[in-house]
Design an enzyme around this catalytic site. Structure first.
Site, PDB file in Angstrom:
ATOM      1  N   GLY A   1      41.266  37.156  37.334  1.00 31.61           N
ATOM      2  CA  GLY A   1      42.604  37.075  38.210  1.00 31.61           C
ATOM      3  C   GLY A   1      43.740  36.589  37.352  1.00 31.61           C
ATOM      4  O   GLY A   1      43.611  35.801  36.462  1.00 31.61           O
ATOM      5  N   ALA A   2      44.802  37.517  37.317  1.00 29.20           N
ATOM      6  CA  ALA A   2      46.024  37.206  36.781  1.00 29.20           C
ATOM      7  C   ALA A   2      46.365  35.832  36.340  1.00 29.20           C
ATOM      8  O   ALA A   2      46.603  35.411  35.167  1.00 29.20           O
ATOM      9  CB  ALA A   2      47.090  38.126  37.124  1.00 29.20           C
TER      10      ALA A   2
ATOM     11  N   ARG B   1      42.531  40.368  27.450  1.00 33.99           N
ATOM     12  CA  ARG B   1      42.688  41.375  28.476  1.00 33.99           C
ATOM     13  C   ARG B   1      44.104  42.037  28.348  1.00 33.99           C
ATOM     14  O   ARG B   1      44.988  41.235  28.095  1.00 33.99           O
ATOM     15  CB  ARG B   1      42.231  40.808  29.743  1.00 33.99           C
TER      16      ARG B   1
ATOM     17  N   ASN C   1      47.455  46.658  39.988  1.00 31.07           N
ATOM     18  CA  ASN C   1      46.492  45.838  40.399  1.00 31.07           C
ATOM     19  C   ASN C   1      45.174  46.554  40.617  1.00 31.07           C
ATOM     20  O   ASN C   1      44.850  47.646  40.004  1.00 31.07           O
ATOM     21  CB  ASN C   1      46.879  45.556  42.100  1.00 31.07           C
ATOM     22  N   LYS C   2      44.325  45.974  40.973  1.00 31.78           N
ATOM     23  CA  LYS C   2      42.676  46.155  41.155  1.00 31.78           C
ATOM     24  C   LYS C   2      42.541  47.626  41.360  1.00 31.78           C
ATOM     25  O   LYS C   2      43.241  48.141  42.402  1.00 31.78           O
ATOM     26  CB  LYS C   2      42.049  45.302  41.906  1.00 31.78           C
TER      27      LYS C   2
ATOM     28  N   ASP D   1      48.659  42.335  38.998  1.00 33.57           N
ATOM     29  CA  ASP D   1      48.262  42.029  37.643  1.00 33.57           C
ATOM     30  C   ASP D   1      49.763  42.118  36.683  1.00 33.57           C
ATOM     31  O   ASP D   1      49.837  41.473  35.755  1.00 33.57           O
ATOM     32  CB  ASP D   1      47.113  42.624  37.173  1.00 33.57           C
TER      33      ASP D   1
ATOM     34  N   GLN E   1      34.572  42.073  43.230  1.00 38.79           N
ATOM     35  CA  GLN E   1      35.303  40.855  43.448  1.00 38.79           C
ATOM     36  C   GLN E   1      35.428  40.608  45.046  1.00 38.79           C
ATOM     37  O   GLN E   1      35.692  39.206  45.418  1.00 38.79           O
ATOM     38  CB  GLN E   1      36.794  40.933  42.751  1.00 38.79           C
TER      39      GLN E   1
HETATM   40  O1  MRU Z   1      39.946  42.247  36.927  1.00 39.35           O
HETATM   41  P1  MRU Z   1      40.235  41.329  37.608  1.00 39.35           P
HETATM   42  O2  MRU Z   1      39.189  40.693  38.481  1.00 39.35           O
HETATM   43  O3  MRU Z   1      40.901  40.119  36.825  1.00 39.35           O
HETATM   44  O4  MRU Z   1      41.363  41.714  38.425  1.00 39.35           O
HETATM   45  C1  MRU Z   1      42.136  40.574  39.479  1.00 39.35           C
HETATM   46  C2  MRU Z   1      42.822  41.708  40.499  1.00 39.35           C
HETATM   47  O5  MRU Z   1      43.298  42.648  40.194  1.00 39.35           O
HETATM   48  C3  MRU Z   1      43.623  40.513  41.276  1.00 39.35           C
HETATM   49  O6  MRU Z   1      43.661  41.293  42.612  1.00 39.35           O
HETATM   50  C4  MRU Z   1      44.720  40.270  40.588  1.00 39.35           C
HETATM   51  O7  MRU Z   1      44.701  39.614  39.439  1.00 39.35           O
HETATM   52  C5  MRU Z   1      45.688  39.251  41.468  1.00 39.35           C
HETATM   53  S1  MRU Z   1      45.100  37.869  41.289  1.00 39.35           S
HETATM   54  C6  MRU Z   1      45.824  36.600  42.283  1.00 39.35           C
END
Ligand code: MRU
Length: 375
Positions: free
Chosen positions: A61-62, A108, A274-275, A264, A223
């Site tokens: 998560g960012a 990352r 984003n994801k 992100d 997630q």
């Molecule tokens: O690969 P991840 O689980 O780190 O990706 C997270 C996401 O895409 C979240 O939606 C994003 O970071 C927003 S978190 C507040």
């Protein structure tokens, strides 16, 4: 693992759920790979362990990645202190510090909060070391530097929580009553606490809105099905999980009134990383005339990238797609492609919910305006 809570370094506001705890000597990271089955904490007391925790997604998560990397810088310097190499020349310390930043930055690639937090830590380091009059650094001086790095990491954490609470306040009134769909995990586990998009949903429910929460399972890391569901269960908030490919049908049936997701990295023009799966949702929302909100703190905006095309998109191991809980689910010779994020064009986004205000189109102008305002 027993975590001695009395000696924790923590911000003023503590959420019911925390992705990590920080003590003088280590970060205790809740291993999100094991949720919801087991709540296991990993003790990260070295740079390498903090790095692996981010890279291998024990923490993700960012905003959470940003905070953990900032604390990782402190832990790395503490490691140096423990080795008792002082007095150390400034040149050697500079070299060590640069290696620490570079290592954490390589964990990352997409979430910009990581680079943002590291750059804040770097500024503290540079300000302190450039004010020194000697070329060698003794133990006492290193202790003072550590104190400053600790304060900055804690400030980054604290700011993130305050931003989340504020985004909840600002974003909740935007949500209509009815079905709200969210993707991935954007709650306390993905942030310093409370959450971004999930924080908005939490706040809307706290203010008495009648909302039915829909969660995308979010293949392949799940997630949504594992983490968001775990958080909402802990918070006693009812929800229902859907497979990622169900979203369109639910919209067609009128079960979804709005979508709110996290981010992100957001480019100058509003294009949003984003994801993976977010882009498809945005297209579906556009087709069904459903508002599509992106909720993210100002630390997720990257004004140095002009559009989404410049955002590096992480590609993860194909094993995450080909295996499920260690068991292969595809034929032995099958190959996969595993982009972890996608880019949603700004034109598909109704508004951004930030701690500085709600940003409406035209985004290129308004993002700058809102992010530069004093709060
Ligand atoms: O690969 P991840 O689980 O780190 O990706 C997270 C996401 O895409 C979240 O939606 C994003 O970071 C927003 S978190 C507040």
């Amino acid at each position: 693992m027993r975590i001695e809570k009395a000696r924790l370094i923590k911000p003023n506001y503590s959420d019911k759920i925390s992705a990590f705890y920080w003590s003088e000597d280590a970060l205790y990271i809740l291993d999100q790979r094991k949720l919801p089955e087991r709540e296991i904490y990993f003790k990260a007391n070295t740079l390498t362990k903090v790095f692996r925790s981010i890279k291998d997604m024990l923490v993700r998560g960012a905003p959470a990645i940003g905070i953990v990397s900032a604390i990782g810088v402190y832990i790395a310097l503490k490691e140096l202190l423990k080795k008792k190499l002082q007095p150390i020349s400034k040149a050697k310390l500079d070299k060590y510090f640069t290696e620490v930043i570079n290592k954490l930055a390589s964990s990352r690639p997409t979430a910009v909060n990581l680079f943002w937090a590291l750059s804040r830590m770097q500024k503290i380091y540079e300000k302190f070391t450039s004010s020194l009059e000697t070329e060698t650094i003794d133990e006492k001086t290193l202790q003072v530097l550590l104190g400053k790095l600790k304060a900055e990491a804690l400030e980054i954490w604290q700011e993130d929580i305050l931003a989340n609470l504020r985004m909840g306040e600002l974003g909740a009134p935007l949500l209509p009553e009815g079905g709200i769909l969210t993707h991935c995990n954007t709650g306390a586990l993905a942030t310093g606490g409370y959450g971004t998009a999930l924080g908005v949903i939490r706040r809307a429910l706290e203010t008495g809105k009648k909302i039915e929460v829909w969660i995308d399972e979010t293949r392949p890391y799940l997630q949504g099905a594992r983490l968001t569901a775990w958080e909402l269960s802990k918070l006693k908030i009812p929800y229902r999980i859907i497979t990622d490919n169900s979203a369109g049908f639910l919209m067609q049936k009128g079960l979804i009134q709005a979508i709110v997701v996290g981010a992100d990295r957001i480019a100058q023009n509003g294009d949003t990383a984003n994801k993976i799966g977010t882009y498809s949702l945005a297209i579906l929302a556009n087709f069904h005339k459903i508002p599509f909100y992106v909720c993210a703190p100002s630390s997720t905006f990257d004004l140095s990238t002009t559009s989404g095309e410049e955002i590096p998109v992480e590609e993860r191991s194909e094993k995450e797609v080909l295996y499920c809980w260690g068991k292969r689910i595809a034929p032995t010779k099958a190959c996969a492609l595993n982009f972890s994020f996608d880019i949603t064009p700004a034109s598909l986004i109704s508004a951004f919910i930030t701690e500085r205000g709600i940003i409406y189109p035209p985004f290129r102008e308004n993002i700058k305006k809102v992010l530069e305002c004093e709060i």
